[in-house]
Structure formats: structure tokens, C-alpha cells
Scaffold this active site. Structure first.
Site: not given
Ligand code: UDX
Length: 433
Positions: A265
Site C-alpha cells: 500500500c
Molecule cells: C498499511 C496501512 O497501515 C493500512 O491502513 C492500509 O490499508 C494498507 O497499508 P500494511 O501495508 O499492511 O498497512 O502495513 P503497516 O503495518 O501499516 O506497515 C507498513 C510499512 O511501514 C511496513 O514496512 C512497516 O515496517 C513500516 N513502518 C510502520 C515503519 O517503518 N515505521 C512505523 O512506525 C510503522
């Protein structure tokens, strides 16, 4: 209420099971026979926590069934959600062919149907798509929007891995509708959800989804930029963000510095928004930087390691975590890829380990690295260990777990470990500290 859902990926199936568990009669539609058969046998074709159990419940009490017959499903229901994938094209714009094909299949049943029906897009699409691309296809039926059928847009905010929990307990529900009648039907579908519901026009609902993801991605890149300053002055960005996050205007969530954001996403949606803005002759200086920082961050981590370890050439690197985050086998936009590419460029010998994602990762970088079936095996005789994602089995690693290593360097690119446990024997390199 009778609901049909087209597309049984993680958004479609989770929404279907969720609506069925709230008492609606749900028909899931997919073009792949095998997926349909599996769902009817109550076997989820994808892994999501809690999905198997709830799918069993709703299939056995006949609240959910699956079919390949779009026509019949549309005719037998009052509301259809469109949940097919919207991947990125080479230039970052959204590939709508899946959505268009799915909607095309609904034209004939709409033509033949006498009752009012609502079509609602759940797939992530840029503002204007539902009205400018989806509606003209439906209008080929000769039926009139606002009279014979309704049109809506209801974005999803589901995180992979905990999508069912996010569906059942959302922070809010955004309902975009052509008119009051559409919004009435959509509100009924979410009648049992006791959370704030925002009713908007269709374009606004489409924009809310992109803006939410762009702001979450911005928070992550912001934290990563600040983390580099913190590293250079020897303070801890996590402590800094704890202090920042106590201000109620600046929530602490998504300010965790790390290897950057991956997944299906954030990278895709930010690129699509940038591309969309360009089409509208708008500049996106901030979002361009968000993407640039995200590209630099994995390389920055490896360059910092290269500097501290005085070169990684010929060294054996145990690389723990290949999926874009823990709890999934999804490697889309995983930060492991740019990190490993950089390691290989610098001449390192990389051994990868992930509880679920090795096979998928090997398709991204065929035959370039070796893999092990266990963490212990990867660490055996390694000079360096790099942790890239947050699987539970990596979270509580202690210094003794690294004893089988030949070298001493641990790179914690998600800040999972308690660095105070690490004494002079091991060199702990945490992002942002
Ligand atoms: C995300 C959104 O959270 C969700 O609302 C949307 O519908 C789809 O995209 P997702 O891709 O499943 O969901 O993962 P998420 O847990 O949000 O993490 C995304 C990425 O960001 C991961 O690579 C995670 O490691 C990274 N991340 C997240 C960080 O590097 N730092 C953070 O503080 C949070």
C-alpha cells in the site's frame, strides 16, 4: 441485508467474512474456480489471523458462500462491493484493468435487474475514478444512476496480518455516496459498527484513503530523517519520539524509525498520489521527499554498517527477515531487497532467513543469496547479523542467541532488541541511535 463482494483477496474476503459475521448474507465472487471452491469448503485461500475460524462459522451457518457467477450474485443481492486489486503501472499510475473488467461483468445483470442496486468501490482508486471510469461502464446498461442504481466509494484501512481485527474494530468508517439513497444503503451495511461514520461525496472518500496513507508514510520518513541526525549526535530517536508523541497533537504511532516502509500500500499509494498530482499540474515536494528518504534509508543502514565494520567484503551476513514486515510472506516493496542488493554490491556473502517469505523473496533476486530454514542455522559462523523485520521470533533475541556467530556485529534495523543487554562483546548498531 444481501451483499455481494467481487474479489477475494485480503480486502474482499476479510470484508465478506466480517459482514457475514455481523449478520448479513454475503456472496463472494471471484474468477478463479479454485479460490471459490476453497472458500465454500471454509478454507481461506490467504492467511489472516482469525480468518479461518470465522470463515468456518459463517460458511457453516450459511451466511457466506462463494461463486464465479457475477450475474447471479448481483441479481440476488442489494449491494455489491468492488474489491479487486489496483496494482501500480511502471510510471506509478494505477492499473485499473481489473476494476474495469469486474464492473463490465455487472452491466448485463444490472440491465436485467428490476430492483434498485448499489455498487460501491472499495479498491484504492485516485479521486474521480469511480465517477469517471466506473460509472460510464455501469451506464452502458441503459440504467440511470440515482434512480435505478446507486454508486459509492468506501475505502478500507486494513493492515495486512491483522486485517480482520481492523475490519471488525475500525477507528472510523468513510462512506462516499452519489446521493442520500446510496448512503442509506451503505450505512445499513455498517449498521452494527459503533464507530464514527463520515459521509462524504465520492471524490472526497477516494482522497481520504490516499491522504491517510500518504500521511502515515510521511510520519515514517520523517522519523527516519530525524533518526539520521540522532545517529550523528549519539542520541536515541526512539526516546526523542517518545517525548514528541506525548503531545496529544502528535500521536506517537508510526514514528518508528527503521528500514523504511514497504508492503502493498504505502509505496504504491504515495507514488500514485504523486503521479495524480502531476496530471493536475500540482507539485508534490513533500511527497517526493517522503519517497526519496524511503529509498535512501535501507542503503543508509548498510553504508553505516560498512563504515563501522570496516568493510563487509567477503563477510558472512545472516539476514533475518525478508518479508516487508513480520507475520506475512508478502515481499512486495520489502526493504530487504535494497538492503541485500547493497550488501551484494559491497561483496558480502548473504544468508537469508524468514519464517515464511524465503520462496517469494527468491523470485525477486533469483539465486543471488542462500537461504536457511532456521534462524540458528543462519547465525552459525556469521560475521554480521542484520534484522530487517519484526517477526515475533526476532523480538526477544538475547546476546546468548548470537553466540554461534563468528563475528560480533548486530544491526537492528527495526529496533526490536533491548540494546542495554548488549555489552562490549557484541557491537549493537540500532537505527537512530
Ligand atoms: C498499511 C496501512 O497501515 C493500512 O491502513 C492500509 O490499508 C494498507 O497499508 P500494511 O501495508 O499492511 O498497512 O502495513 P503497516 O503495518 O501499516 O506497515 C507498513 C510499512 O511501514 C511496513 O514496512 C512497516 O515496517 C513500516 N513502518 C510502520 C515503519 O517503518 N515505521 C512505523 O512506525 C510503522
Amino acid at each position: 441485508m444481501k451483499i455481494s463482494i467481487i474479489g477475494t483477496g485480503y480486502v474482499g474476503l476479510v470484508s465478506g467474512v466480517g459482514f457475514a459475521s455481523k449478520g448479513h448474507d454475503v456472496t463472494c465472487i471471484d474468477i478463479v474456480d479454485e479460490k471459490v471452491d476453497k472458500i465454500n469448503r471454509a478454507e481461506p485461500p490467504i492467511y489472516e489471523e482469525g480468518l479461518e475460524e470465522l470463515l468456518k462459522d459463517v460458511v457453516s451457518n450459511e451466511k457466506l458462500k462463494a461463486t464465479t457467477d457475477t450475474g447471479k450474485a448481483v441479481k440476488e443481492t442489494e449491494l455489491t462491493f468492488i474489491c479487486v486489486g489496483t496494482p501500480s503501472k511502471q510510471d506509478g499510475s494505477v492499473d485499473l484493468s481489473g476494476v474495469e473488467k469486474a464492473v463490465q461483468d455487472m452491466v448485463q445483470p444490472l440491465k436485467e435487474k428490476d430492483e434498485y442496486h448499489v455498487f460501491c468501490v472499495k479498491s484504492t482508486v485516485v479521486p474521480g475514478t469511480t465517477e469517471e471510469k466506473v460509472l460510464p461502464i455501469l451506464e452502458k446498461s441503459g440504467k440511470i444512476v440515482g434512480e435505478d442504481f446507486g454508486l459509492g466509494m468506501n475505502p478500507e484501512f486494513l493492515r495486512e496480518g491483522i486485517a480482520l481485527e481492523d475490519f471488525l474494530n475500525p477507528d472510523r468508517i468513510v462512506l462516499g455516496g452519489w446521493d442520500e439513497n446510496t448512503l442509506k444503503v451503505l450505512s445499513e451495511a455498517y449498521g452494527r459498527f459503533q464507530v464514527p461514520k463520515l459521509k462524504t461525496d465520492i471524490k472526497t472518500a477516494e482522497m481520504i484513503k490516499y491522504t491517510s496513507n500518504a500521511l502515515l508514510a510521511t510520519k515514517i520518513s520523517f522519523a527516519n530523517e530525524i533518526s539520521r541526525i540522532c545517529e550523528s549526535i549519539g542520541i536515541d530517536v526512539y526516546e526523542v519520539m517518545d517525548g514528541v508523541g506525548l503531545d496529544h497533537r502528535l500521536k506517537r504511532d508510526f514514528l518508528n524509525a527503521g528500514a523504511g516502509f514497504g508492503g502493498s500500500c504505502f509505496p504504491k499509494d504515495v507514488k500514485a498520489l504523486v503521479n495524480y498530482a502531476k496530471e493536475k499540474d500540482q507539485e508534490t515536494k513533500l511527497l517526493n521527499s517522503v519517497l526519496a528518504i524511503n529509498e535512501e534509508q535501507p542503503v543508509h543502514i548498510i553504508n553505516r554498517l560498512e563504515h563501522i565494520s570496516e568493510g563487509v567484503k567477503g563477510k558472512k551476513v545472516a539476514f533475518l527477515g525478508l518479508a516487508f514486515k513480520g507475520g506475512t510472506d508478502d515481499v512486495r516493496e520489502t526493504r530487504a531487497l535494497p538492503m541485500i542488493k547493497r550488501l551484494l554490491e559491497l561483496g558480502a556473502d548473504v544468508i537469508g532467513y524468514d519464517p515464511e517469505a524465503s520462496e517469494n523473496f527468491d523470485e525477486l533476486l533469483p539465486g543471488k543469496i542462500r537461504y536457511t530454514d532456521s534462524r540458528e542455522e543462519a547465525l552459525e559462523d556469521a560475521d554480521i547479523c542484520i534484522i530487517q523485520n519484526d517477526w515475533n521470533e526476532f523480538k526477544n533475541l538475547k546476546p546468548k542467541d548470537f553466540e554461534p556467530m563468528r563475528g560480533k556485529i548486530i544491526v537492528d534495523s527495526r529496533r526490536l532488541l533491548n540494546r542495554e543487554n548488549f555489552t562490549d562483546d557484541l557491537i549493537y548498531i540500532g537505527v537512530g541511535v
